[in-house]
Write a protein that holds these residues in place. Structure first.
Motif, PDB file in Angstrom:
ATOM      1  N   ARG A   7       0.843  -1.188   0.000  1.00  0.00           N
ATOM      2  CA  ARG A   7       0.000   0.000   0.000  1.00  0.00           C
ATOM      3  C   ARG A   7       0.880   1.240   0.000  1.00  0.00           C
ATOM      4  O   ARG A   7       2.031   1.188   0.401  1.00  0.00           O
ATOM      5  N   ARG A   8       0.321   2.336  -0.449  1.00  0.00           N
ATOM      6  CA  ARG A   8       1.028   3.612  -0.453  1.00  0.00           C
ATOM      7  C   ARG A   8       0.115   4.673   0.138  1.00  0.00           C
ATOM      8  O   ARG A   8      -1.114   4.563   0.058  1.00  0.00           O
ATOM      9  N   PRO A   9       0.679   5.729   0.748  1.00  0.00           N
ATOM     10  CA  PRO A   9      -0.166   6.795   1.302  1.00  0.00           C
ATOM     11  C   PRO A   9      -0.814   7.605   0.180  1.00  0.00           C
ATOM     12  O   PRO A   9      -0.304   7.676  -0.928  1.00  0.00           O
ATOM     13  N   GLU A  59      -4.618   5.309   2.863  1.00  0.00           N
ATOM     14  CA  GLU A  59      -3.684   4.689   1.939  1.00  0.00           C
ATOM     15  C   GLU A  59      -4.454   3.801   0.969  1.00  0.00           C
ATOM     16  O   GLU A  59      -5.568   3.373   1.249  1.00  0.00           O
TER      17      GLU A  59
END
Length: 172
Positions: free
Chosen positions: A84-86, A103
């Protein structure tokens, strides 16, 4: 006089109404026409019904030899953790849906991020290239190029009026 004429007409119309109704009800009803007789040979219908209900041994043996193995992709992806990424951009307010997410999975965009990236590319295509957008948002380059090429948000076309007297929106 018209009101008086209507009253007289109603009086004559309703005289002996009950007797007329009973007479109409007690009349013998007309019989309906007989149905058209259809001559279907019973052999053709019976053969089809017999063939449907009959066991077909060659087909049954072939069916028993079939083995289907199924794997569910949801179970496979549920076992491993998705990177996951913000979020890069959050729309103000709750206009395009819930914004509780902090996210997103890599390779995915929220609506706000997609609109921001595409409008940035539309305003500054030299700065916001598909490669830069793919790198910033952790996207596949091929999908990002297709997104930038085929999805163009907020393109306004002002069609000039046919006559000079028609009202037109003045651009500032």
């Amino acid at each position: 006089f018209t009101n008086m004429g209507a009253r007289v007409a109603r009086l004559f119309r309703n005289i002996n109404l009950e007797n007329r109704v009973h007479r109409e009800i007690s009349k013998e009803k007309p019989r309906s026409a007989p149905r058209h007789v259809i001559n279907v040979p019973p052999v053709a219908g019976m053969e089809a019904a017999d063939s449907i209900n009959q066991k077909n041994d060659p087909l049954l043996t072939r069916l028993q030899s079939v083995y289907v193995e199924s794997t569910d992709t949801a179970e496979v992806s549920a076992g491993k953790e998705v990177e996951r990424r913000p979020l890069k951009f959050i729309l103000p307010g709750n206009i395009y849906g819930p914004t509780e997410h902090k996210e997103v999975p890599k390779g995915k965009l929220t609506i706000g991020e997609a609109l921001k990236a595409l409008s940035s590319h539309q305003r500054q295509p030299q700065t916001w290239t598909p490669e830069k957008i793919a790198q910033d948002y952790s996207l596949d380059l091929r999908e990002t190029k297709a997104l930038v090429e085929f999805f163009i948000p907020f393109q306004v076309h002002i069609i000039p009026p046919k006559t000079e007297q028609a009202k037109q929106i003045q651009s500032s």
